[in-house]
Design an enzyme around this catalytic site. Structure first.
Site, PDB file in Angstrom:
ATOM      1  N   ASN A   1       1.313  -1.225   0.181  1.00 29.31           N
ATOM      2  CA  ASN A   1      -0.160  -0.288  -0.059  1.00 29.31           C
ATOM      3  C   ASN A   1       0.639   0.872  -0.254  1.00 29.31           C
ATOM      4  O   ASN A   1       1.072   1.786   0.586  1.00 29.31           O
ATOM      5  CB  ASN A   1      -0.733  -0.206   1.243  1.00 29.31           C
ATOM      6  N   TRP A   2       1.586   2.118  -0.823  1.00 23.79           N
ATOM      7  CA  TRP A   2       1.645   2.860  -0.756  1.00 23.79           C
ATOM      8  C   TRP A   2       1.781   4.503  -0.636  1.00 23.79           C
ATOM      9  O   TRP A   2       2.401   5.657  -0.335  1.00 23.79           O
ATOM     10  CB  TRP A   2       1.864   3.109  -2.931  1.00 23.79           C
ATOM     11  N   LYS A   3       0.025   4.677  -0.178  1.00 21.50           N
ATOM     12  CA  LYS A   3      -0.829   5.503   0.143  1.00 21.50           C
ATOM     13  C   LYS A   3      -0.011   6.549  -0.320  1.00 21.50           C
ATOM     14  O   LYS A   3      -0.015   6.791  -1.896  1.00 21.50           O
ATOM     15  CB  LYS A   3      -0.175   5.789   1.667  1.00 21.50           C
TER      16      LYS A   3
ATOM     17  N   HIS B   1      -9.602   0.707   4.964  1.00 25.55           N
ATOM     18  CA  HIS B   1      -8.049   1.485   4.778  1.00 25.55           C
ATOM     19  C   HIS B   1      -8.250   2.407   6.491  1.00 25.55           C
ATOM     20  O   HIS B   1      -9.112   3.144   6.768  1.00 25.55           O
ATOM     21  CB  HIS B   1      -7.477   1.635   4.597  1.00 25.55           C
TER      22      HIS B   1
ATOM     23  N   GLU C   1      -7.093   4.784   7.527  1.00 28.89           N
ATOM     24  CA  GLU C   1      -6.555   6.189   6.925  1.00 28.89           C
ATOM     25  C   GLU C   1      -8.092   7.186   6.132  1.00 28.89           C
ATOM     26  O   GLU C   1      -8.499   7.731   6.942  1.00 28.89           O
ATOM     27  CB  GLU C   1      -5.731   6.569   6.334  1.00 28.89           C
TER      28      GLU C   1
ATOM     29  N   GLU D   1      -5.209  -4.713  10.174  1.00 25.44           N
ATOM     30  CA  GLU D   1      -4.720  -3.920  10.111  1.00 25.44           C
ATOM     31  C   GLU D   1      -4.551  -3.233  11.468  1.00 25.44           C
ATOM     32  O   GLU D   1      -5.758  -1.844  12.038  1.00 25.44           O
ATOM     33  CB  GLU D   1      -4.203  -2.684   9.663  1.00 25.44           C
TER      34      GLU D   1
ATOM     35  N   GLY E   1       2.206   2.422  11.063  1.00 26.69           N
ATOM     36  CA  GLY E   1       3.471   3.203  10.788  1.00 26.69           C
ATOM     37  C   GLY E   1       4.074   4.293  12.046  1.00 26.69           C
ATOM     38  O   GLY E   1       4.555   4.450  12.022  1.00 26.69           O
TER      39      GLY E   1
ATOM     40  N   SER F   1       3.384  -1.337  10.151  1.00 27.10           N
ATOM     41  CA  SER F   1       4.561  -2.150  10.591  1.00 27.10           C
ATOM     42  C   SER F   1       5.565  -3.493  11.017  1.00 27.10           C
ATOM     43  O   SER F   1       6.791  -3.534  10.931  1.00 27.10           O
ATOM     44  CB  SER F   1       4.581  -1.498  12.223  1.00 27.10           C
TER      45      SER F   1
ATOM     46  N   GLY G   1       2.497  -1.371   4.350  1.00 19.52           N
ATOM     47  CA  GLY G   1       3.023   0.694   4.065  1.00 19.52           C
ATOM     48  C   GLY G   1       4.386   0.778   2.979  1.00 19.52           C
ATOM     49  O   GLY G   1       5.748   1.207   2.954  1.00 19.52           O
ATOM     50  N   GLY G   2       5.166   1.140   4.801  1.00 21.41           N
ATOM     51  CA  GLY G   2       6.345   2.380   4.753  1.00 21.41           C
ATOM     52  C   GLY G   2       7.022   1.353   4.548  1.00 21.41           C
ATOM     53  O   GLY G   2       8.118   1.937   2.888  1.00 21.41           O
TER      54      GLY G   2
HETATM   55  P1  13P Z   1       3.189   0.437   7.614  1.00 21.40           P
HETATM   56  O1  13P Z   1       3.855  -0.676   7.044  1.00 21.40           O
HETATM   57  O2  13P Z   1       3.052   1.895   7.610  1.00 21.40           O
HETATM   58  O3  13P Z   1       2.567   0.828   9.579  1.00 21.40           O
HETATM   59  O4  13P Z   1       0.930   0.976   7.072  1.00 21.40           O
HETATM   60  C1  13P Z   1       0.701  -0.014   7.306  1.00 21.40           C
HETATM   61  C2  13P Z   1      -0.225   0.101   6.616  1.00 21.40           C
HETATM   62  O5  13P Z   1      -1.087   0.892   6.529  1.00 21.40           O
HETATM   63  C3  13P Z   1      -1.129  -0.875   4.835  1.00 21.40           C
HETATM   64  O6  13P Z   1      -2.279  -0.856   4.904  1.00 21.40           O
END
Ligand code: 13P
Length: 250
Positions: free
Chosen positions: A9-11, A95, A97, A165, A171, A212, A233-234
């Protein structure tokens, strides 16, 4: 047997140019594997530029969000059919967010899932509790509500993927212990059995862990029977790191 699924997930990162470079580099780092699947969720504006690179490769494409109407006067929104036209075979729904920053409710998620499935795309529903909900022992109730309401219009004969999640792990560098994740995944599978009309159908659904995830912590988790992969994510923004996670020995 469920395949392992590794999702990036590149956000709101990696526009069309950076996305192209990522995909070229990433494809050089992985090899096709019958037991694994990969999917990248780029910003929607990056989809069309990376589709030609990923086409025919083991890496599928997905949308990070969509609207629950096919077309019309909905400025700024994108429909599942438009994603399909750009090569997406998955769409993320709910998600944390989207839920927290953009106020998306379980009811909105349920309408999105309906239209996504009707378009032949696989919805990946994200669920998970906040730190406060965990502290108050509400994790099971939250999962029940998010799944029962989010999947209200889901037809169990259509494909589905779930991402667990926990909000407190996203994050933050705080990762759930493998036991915590396995316990939540088992609970999710039990609830899915009730919704889908049986444990056999629930046993086919991939449940990913997200929050994470790094190469260092993903290996131990992968050994647990109900953890079918990761939504990253990251750590998915660097080809080498995502490839390390996606190639953990099984
Ligand atoms: P991180 O891996 O940056 O914690 O993000 C997780 C995420 O929200 C994937 O959708």
């Amino acid at each position: 047997m469920r395949k392992k699924l590794f999702a990036a997930n590149w956000k709101m990162n990696l526009g069309p140019k950076e996305g192209v470079q990522f995909c070229r580099d990433f494809l050089n780092l992985i090899s096709p594997d019958a037991q694994r699947e990969w999917v990248i969720f780029p910003p929607s504006i990056t989809l069309s530029s990376i589709y030609p690179i990923l086409k025919g490769s083991p890496v599928k494409l997905g949308g990070q969000n969509c609207y629950f109407e096919e077309k019309g006067a909905f400025t700024g929104e994108i429909s599942p059919g438009m994603y399909r036209e750009c090569g997406a075979t998955y769409i993320l729904v709910g998600h944390s967010e989207r839920r927290q920053i953009f106020g998306e409710s379980d009811q909105i998620c349920s309408r999105k899932i309906k239209l996504i499935s009707e378009n032949g795309i696989i919805p990946m529903l994200c669920v998970g509790e906040t730190q406060m909900e965990r502290d108050e022992n509400q994790t099971q109730d939250v999962l029940k509500r998010q799944l029962n309401e989010g999947l209200r219009f889901w037809n169990p004969s259509t494909p589905l993927t779930i991402a667990y999640e926990p909000v407190w792990a996203i994050g933050t560098g705080k990762v759930a212990t493998p036991n915590m994740a396995e316990e939540a995944h088992l609970e999710i599978r039990k609830i899915l059995g009730q919704i889908a009309g049986g444990a056999n159908r629930a046993a086919e659904i991939q449940i990913l862990y997200g929050g994470s995830v790094k190469p260092e912590n993903s290996r131990e988790m992968m050994a647990f029977p109900n953890i079918d992969g990761f939504l990253v994510g990251g750590a998915s923004l660097v080809p080498k790191t995502f490839a390390q996670i996606g190639q953990i020995p099984l």
